[in-house]
Design a protein around this motif. Sequence first.
Motif, PDB file in Angstrom:
ATOM      1  N   UNK A  21       0.829  -1.202   0.000  1.00  0.00           N
ATOM      2  CA  UNK A  21       0.000   0.000   0.000  1.00  0.00           C
ATOM      3  C   UNK A  21       0.866   1.255   0.000  1.00  0.00           C
ATOM      4  N   UNK A  22       1.928   1.242   0.791  1.00  0.00           N
ATOM      5  CA  UNK A  22       2.781   2.412   0.938  1.00  0.00           C
ATOM      6  C   UNK A  22       3.468   2.772  -0.372  1.00  0.00           C
ATOM      7  N   UNK A  23       3.835   1.771  -1.161  1.00  0.00           N
ATOM      8  CA  UNK A  23       4.505   2.029  -2.444  1.00  0.00           C
ATOM      9  C   UNK A  23       3.591   2.744  -3.418  1.00  0.00           C
ATOM     10  N   UNK A  24       2.302   2.507  -3.287  1.00  0.00           N
ATOM     11  CA  UNK A  24       1.352   3.120  -4.218  1.00  0.00           C
ATOM     12  C   UNK A  24       1.032   4.553  -3.822  1.00  0.00           C
ATOM     13  N   UNK A  25       0.738   4.748  -2.535  1.00  0.00           N
ATOM     14  CA  UNK A  25       0.279   6.082  -2.151  1.00  0.00           C
ATOM     15  C   UNK A  25       0.626   6.459  -0.711  1.00  0.00           C
ATOM     16  N   UNK A  26       1.460   5.696  -0.033  1.00  0.00           N
ATOM     17  CA  UNK A  26       1.749   5.978   1.364  1.00  0.00           C
ATOM     18  C   UNK A  26       0.685   5.375   2.269  1.00  0.00           C
ATOM     19  N   UNK A  27       0.851   5.555   3.565  1.00  0.00           N
ATOM     20  CA  UNK A  27      -0.136   5.052   4.509  1.00  0.00           C
ATOM     21  C   UNK A  27       0.173   3.689   5.077  1.00  0.00           C
ATOM     22  N   UNK A  28       1.351   3.156   4.764  1.00  0.00           N
ATOM     23  CA  UNK A  28       1.723   1.853   5.290  1.00  0.00           C
ATOM     24  C   UNK A  28       1.786   1.819   6.808  1.00  0.00           C
ATOM     25  N   UNK A  29       2.084   2.964   7.404  1.00  0.00           N
ATOM     26  CA  UNK A  29       2.144   3.037   8.860  1.00  0.00           C
ATOM     27  C   UNK A  29       0.819   2.751   9.530  1.00  0.00           C
ATOM     28  N   UNK A  67      10.246   3.727  -9.180  1.00  0.00           N
ATOM     29  CA  UNK A  67       9.627   4.939  -9.725  1.00  0.00           C
ATOM     30  C   UNK A  67      10.634   5.756 -10.527  1.00  0.00           C
ATOM     31  N   UNK A  68      11.843   5.886 -10.010  1.00  0.00           N
ATOM     32  CA  UNK A  68      12.846   6.725 -10.674  1.00  0.00           C
ATOM     33  C   UNK A  68      13.232   6.194 -12.051  1.00  0.00           C
ATOM     34  N   UNK A 221       7.808  -3.721  -3.738  1.00  0.00           N
ATOM     35  CA  UNK A 221       8.150  -4.076  -5.118  1.00  0.00           C
ATOM     36  C   UNK A 221       6.880  -4.288  -5.947  1.00  0.00           C
ATOM     37  N   UNK A 222       5.957  -5.075  -5.413  1.00  0.00           N
ATOM     38  CA  UNK A 222       4.714  -5.362  -6.139  1.00  0.00           C
ATOM     39  C   UNK A 222       3.834  -4.120  -6.241  1.00  0.00           C
ATOM     40  N   UNK A 223       3.766  -3.334  -5.158  1.00  0.00           N
ATOM     41  CA  UNK A 223       2.938  -2.134  -5.154  1.00  0.00           C
ATOM     42  C   UNK A 223       3.386  -1.107  -6.181  1.00  0.00           C
ATOM     43  N   UNK A 224       4.690  -0.872  -6.257  1.00  0.00           N
ATOM     44  CA  UNK A 224       5.224   0.094  -7.225  1.00  0.00           C
ATOM     45  C   UNK A 224       4.994  -0.383  -8.657  1.00  0.00           C
ATOM     46  N   UNK A 225       5.176  -1.687  -8.899  1.00  0.00           N
ATOM     47  CA  UNK A 225       4.927  -2.248 -10.229  1.00  0.00           C
ATOM     48  C   UNK A 225       3.495  -1.985 -10.663  1.00  0.00           C
ATOM     49  N   UNK A 226       2.552  -2.235  -9.749  1.00  0.00           N
ATOM     50  CA  UNK A 226       1.130  -2.056 -10.059  1.00  0.00           C
ATOM     51  C   UNK A 226       0.800  -0.595 -10.309  1.00  0.00           C
ATOM     52  N   UNK A 228       2.802   1.867 -11.302  1.00  0.00           N
ATOM     53  CA  UNK A 228       3.396   2.339 -12.557  1.00  0.00           C
ATOM     54  C   UNK A 228       2.592   1.846 -13.754  1.00  0.00           C
ATOM     55  N   UNK A 229       2.099   0.613 -13.671  1.00  0.00           N
ATOM     56  CA  UNK A 229       1.342   0.032 -14.787  1.00  0.00           C
ATOM     57  C   UNK A 229      -0.046   0.662 -14.922  1.00  0.00           C
ATOM     58  N   UNK A 230      -0.693   0.959 -13.798  1.00  0.00           N
ATOM     59  CA  UNK A 230      -2.082   1.443 -13.834  1.00  0.00           C
ATOM     60  C   UNK A 230      -2.199   2.962 -13.876  1.00  0.00           C
ATOM     61  N   UNK A 231      -1.165   3.686 -13.421  1.00  0.00           N
ATOM     62  CA  UNK A 231      -1.137   5.135 -13.571  1.00  0.00           C
ATOM     63  C   UNK A 231      -1.948   5.926 -12.556  1.00  0.00           C
ATOM     64  N   UNK A 232      -2.284   7.180 -12.955  1.00  0.00           N
ATOM     65  CA  UNK A 232      -2.893   8.162 -12.055  1.00  0.00           C
ATOM     66  C   UNK A 232      -4.176   7.683 -11.389  1.00  0.00           C
ATOM     67  N   UNK A 233      -5.040   7.010 -12.144  1.00  0.00           N
ATOM     68  CA  UNK A 233      -6.363   6.671 -11.624  1.00  0.00           C
ATOM     69  C   UNK A 233      -6.282   5.690 -10.462  1.00  0.00           C
ATOM     70  N   UNK A 234      -5.435   4.670 -10.586  1.00  0.00           N
ATOM     71  CA  UNK A 234      -5.280   3.722  -9.489  1.00  0.00           C
ATOM     72  C   UNK A 234      -4.744   4.425  -8.249  1.00  0.00           C
ATOM     73  N   UNK A 235      -3.734   5.273  -8.429  1.00  0.00           N
ATOM     74  CA  UNK A 235      -3.141   5.973  -7.299  1.00  0.00           C
ATOM     75  C   UNK A 235      -4.174   6.898  -6.643  1.00  0.00           C
TER      76      UNK A 235
END
Length: 259
Positions: A21-29, A67-68, A221-226, A228-235
């Motif tokens: 979750x954190x890789x996509x948009x933060x909030x893992x804490x 991401x980079x 790793x999985x979160x960032x992959x998803x 990047x593939x799905x873009x703005x709307x998923x995030x």
Amino acid sequence: MGIEFWDVILVCIFAFTAGFVDAIVGGGGLIQTPAILVLFPAFPVPMLLGTTKIPSFSGTLNATVQYSRKIKMKWKLLAGMCPIAFAAAYFGSSSVSNFPKEWLRPILLVLMILIAIYTFINKNFGTATTETAITPRKYSWAFVWAAIIGFYDGFFGPGTGSFLILIAISLLGMGFLPASAHAKAINLFTNMASIIYFGSQGLIIWKITFPMAICNFCGGFLGAKLAIRKGNHLVRYFFLAIVCATILRFAYDIFILHH
């Protein structure tokens, strides 16, 4: 104080989910921190909070690298914001035992509700696909916010990723995906600062933090992959979900836990 094998397994599962979750948009804490507090109640709270910092750093590092490679990063901007956020986070972590956190929760609850309403109503918020020029004035404000949010992350933490994304979108004109990418890079430095402080104070349980770090890394790793593939709307959807989860967390702390 004993550490049970199955408690470590459970907290590692939560660490993996938090990293994802954190890789996509933060909030893992919001996932990882309550889990470790519940599963290891015999340990001091500052030590448990310190123990979560290395897993957070691990997942964030992985997400930042991914991401980079795919997102056009504004390195000049990050070169200014990251060191400021690092210093502020270290100061925040070192101040954590000297100030009460209770007064922050009501303010942050109101802010999060306003953020959620604005994001839900404004369908174009965070959907930018073209770069916006960053003026010197915007750079100055970005550095100010890096200090404020960096201190907050070291001092308290929940919602940091959401605040960083909000600043990247509203102040710097980014879309949700690049905003999340830049938020991860800044968050990497705030995590690093907290690790240095908590580590120097002996407030990290190494037997727990290393397996958690591996799981958080895999989730990131999985979160960032998803993402990047799905873009703005998923995030955007994840952003709304995490903001709502943060609202519920703060509301619970204010109206139930402390009454």
